[in-house]
Write a protein that holds these residues in place. Structure first.
Motif, PDB file in Angstrom:
ATOM      1  N   THR A   1       0.830  -1.201   0.000  1.00  0.00           N
ATOM      2  CA  THR A   1       0.000   0.000   0.000  1.00  0.00           C
ATOM      3  C   THR A   1       0.869   1.258   0.000  1.00  0.00           C
ATOM      4  O   THR A   1       1.998   1.249   0.500  1.00  0.00           O
ATOM      5  CB  THR A   1      -0.984   0.020   1.187  1.00  0.00           C
ATOM      6  N   LYS A   2       0.332   2.333  -0.539  1.00  0.00           N
ATOM      7  CA  LYS A   2       1.048   3.613  -0.550  1.00  0.00           C
ATOM      8  C   LYS A   2       0.857   4.363   0.769  1.00  0.00           C
ATOM      9  O   LYS A   2       1.539   5.336   1.037  1.00  0.00           O
ATOM     10  CB  LYS A   2       0.545   4.464  -1.714  1.00  0.00           C
ATOM     11  N   SER A   3      -0.081   3.913   1.580  1.00  0.00           N
ATOM     12  CA  SER A   3      -0.431   4.602   2.827  1.00  0.00           C
ATOM     13  C   SER A   3       0.467   4.199   3.982  1.00  0.00           C
ATOM     14  O   SER A   3       1.078   3.139   3.965  1.00  0.00           O
ATOM     15  CB  SER A   3      -1.872   4.262   3.215  1.00  0.00           C
ATOM     16  N   THR A   4       0.489   5.037   4.988  1.00  0.00           N
ATOM     17  CA  THR A   4       1.117   4.680   6.260  1.00  0.00           C
ATOM     18  C   THR A   4       0.128   3.801   7.016  1.00  0.00           C
ATOM     19  O   THR A   4      -1.067   4.100   7.077  1.00  0.00           O
ATOM     20  CB  THR A   4       1.427   5.943   7.082  1.00  0.00           C
ATOM     21  N   THR A   5       0.631   2.708   7.579  1.00  0.00           N
ATOM     22  CA  THR A   5      -0.237   1.763   8.277  1.00  0.00           C
ATOM     23  C   THR A   5       0.117   1.697   9.762  1.00  0.00           C
ATOM     24  O   THR A   5       1.291   1.705  10.122  1.00  0.00           O
ATOM     25  CB  THR A   5      -0.127   0.362   7.653  1.00  0.00           C
ATOM     26  N   THR A   6      -0.905   1.632  10.584  1.00  0.00           N
ATOM     27  CA  THR A   6      -0.732   1.504  12.034  1.00  0.00           C
ATOM     28  C   THR A   6      -1.589   0.359  12.542  1.00  0.00           C
ATOM     29  O   THR A   6      -2.798   0.334  12.282  1.00  0.00           O
ATOM     30  CB  THR A   6      -1.148   2.807  12.751  1.00  0.00           C
ATOM     31  N   ALA A   7      -0.974  -0.570  13.243  1.00  0.00           N
ATOM     32  CA  ALA A   7      -1.731  -1.634  13.911  1.00  0.00           C
ATOM     33  C   ALA A   7      -2.152  -1.118  15.280  1.00  0.00           C
ATOM     34  O   ALA A   7      -1.351  -0.512  15.993  1.00  0.00           O
ATOM     35  CB  ALA A   7      -0.879  -2.883  14.069  1.00  0.00           C
ATOM     36  N   ILE A   8      -3.398  -1.340  15.629  1.00  0.00           N
ATOM     37  CA  ILE A   8      -3.908  -1.003  16.957  1.00  0.00           C
ATOM     38  C   ILE A   8      -4.268  -2.335  17.612  1.00  0.00           C
ATOM     39  O   ILE A   8      -5.183  -3.026  17.169  1.00  0.00           O
ATOM     40  CB  ILE A   8      -5.131  -0.069  16.877  1.00  0.00           C
ATOM     41  N   ILE A   9      -3.499  -2.700  18.638  1.00  0.00           N
ATOM     42  CA  ILE A   9      -3.620  -4.038  19.224  1.00  0.00           C
ATOM     43  C   ILE A   9      -4.473  -4.041  20.483  1.00  0.00           C
ATOM     44  O   ILE A   9      -4.174  -3.338  21.449  1.00  0.00           O
ATOM     45  CB  ILE A   9      -2.219  -4.610  19.546  1.00  0.00           C
ATOM     46  N   HIS A  10      -5.512  -4.852  20.441  1.00  0.00           N
ATOM     47  CA  HIS A  10      -6.253  -5.269  21.631  1.00  0.00           C
ATOM     48  C   HIS A  10      -5.760  -6.685  21.935  1.00  0.00           C
ATOM     49  O   HIS A  10      -5.151  -6.907  22.956  1.00  0.00           O
ATOM     50  CB  HIS A  10      -7.761  -5.223  21.390  1.00  0.00           C
ATOM     51  N   GLU A  11      -6.018  -7.597  21.017  1.00  0.00           N
ATOM     52  CA  GLU A  11      -5.388  -8.920  21.013  1.00  0.00           C
ATOM     53  C   GLU A  11      -4.888  -9.164  19.602  1.00  0.00           C
ATOM     54  O   GLU A  11      -5.627  -9.012  18.640  1.00  0.00           O
ATOM     55  CB  GLU A  11      -6.356 -10.043  21.392  1.00  0.00           C
ATOM     56  N   ALA A  12      -3.630  -9.549  19.489  1.00  0.00           N
ATOM     57  CA  ALA A  12      -3.045  -9.905  18.188  1.00  0.00           C
ATOM     58  C   ALA A  12      -2.313 -11.222  18.379  1.00  0.00           C
ATOM     59  O   ALA A  12      -1.128 -11.260  18.668  1.00  0.00           O
ATOM     60  CB  ALA A  12      -2.104  -8.810  17.696  1.00  0.00           C
ATOM     61  N   SER A  13      -3.066 -12.294  18.248  1.00  0.00           N
ATOM     62  CA  SER A  13      -2.483 -13.621  18.421  1.00  0.00           C
ATOM     63  C   SER A  13      -2.280 -14.279  17.070  1.00  0.00           C
ATOM     64  O   SER A  13      -3.039 -14.040  16.133  1.00  0.00           O
ATOM     65  CB  SER A  13      -3.407 -14.496  19.281  1.00  0.00           C
ATOM     66  N   SER A  14      -1.231 -15.095  16.989  1.00  0.00           N
ATOM     67  CA  SER A  14      -0.980 -15.921  15.823  1.00  0.00           C
ATOM     68  C   SER A  14      -0.944 -15.079  14.544  1.00  0.00           C
ATOM     69  O   SER A  14      -0.093 -14.210  14.411  1.00  0.00           O
ATOM     70  CB  SER A  14      -2.039 -17.027  15.783  1.00  0.00           C
TER      71      SER A  14
END
Length: 190
Positions: free
Chosen positions: A83-96
């Motif tokens: 993607t050309k965009s900036t990406t941000t992960a927002i974690i509550h639960e990020a398993s596997s």
């Protein structure tokens, strides 16, 4: 014969000044992955969104997932990387698979009580014995490549080896944030 230009006074000059104003439009795009990651066909809108987003858009991938299909994770990750965009992960639960998707983003934000779980590829296969043996050998090499690429810099080399040997890793908000201090996002690695 030369042409003479008319002389303008100050007021007339002010009227000739062109003012051009442009407005940049950007979107904050939220992609919610808040269930098990299942069949790839269920994420077509996610793929399209990531492909069509511009450099002026900001994408936020909100993760509250136990993980799921590695094939779907791989396609989401590849689209995040392209993607050309900036990406941000927002974690509550990020398993596997959710952890893999988070670590493919440019930035990571961990919410209060958020956590991650990382482990080696799991799955199953069926077929004749020689087919199963081939599949197992392929999966060993393939998972090592995926784990090294995704988790390098977030896990140590020793932890990567332990994960290949079957150890699961659970990290709370404080531990994730500590590890992110030295982490380099995939798109910025050389």
């Amino acid at each position: 014969m030369s042409e003479t230009k008319p002389t303008l006074n100050t007021e007339e000059k002010k009227l000739l000044v062109n003012v051009i104003s442009t407005t940049k439009v950007y979107n904050d795009i939220y992609i919610n992955l808040d269930d098990e990651i299942d069949f790839s066909k269920n994420y077509r809108d996610v793929y399209d969104t990531l492909i069509k987003a511009t450099e002026d858009d900001k994408i936020f991938v909100v993760l509250n997932t136990i993980g799921g299909y590695i094939s779907s994770m791989n396609q989401i990750i590849n689209n995040l990387l392209e993607t050309k965009s900036t990406t941000t992960a927002i974690i509550h639960e990020a398993s596997s698979a959710g952890a893999g998707i988070a670590l493919a983003c440019d930035k990571i934000e961990v919410k209060k009580f958020g956590y991650m779980m990382l482990h080696n590829v799991s799955g199953g296969a069926h077929g004749k014995v020689h087919e199963l043996e081939s599949r197992i050998e392929h999966t060993k090499e393939w998972s090592k490549e995926i784990n090294t690429e995704l988790y390098r810099g977030f896990l140590t080399d020793v932890e990567l080896q332990h994960m290949s040997d079957g150890k699961d890793f659970y990290f709370n908000k404080a531990e994730i944030e500590r590890r992110l201090m030295n982490w380099v996002p995939m798109r910025k690695r050389k």
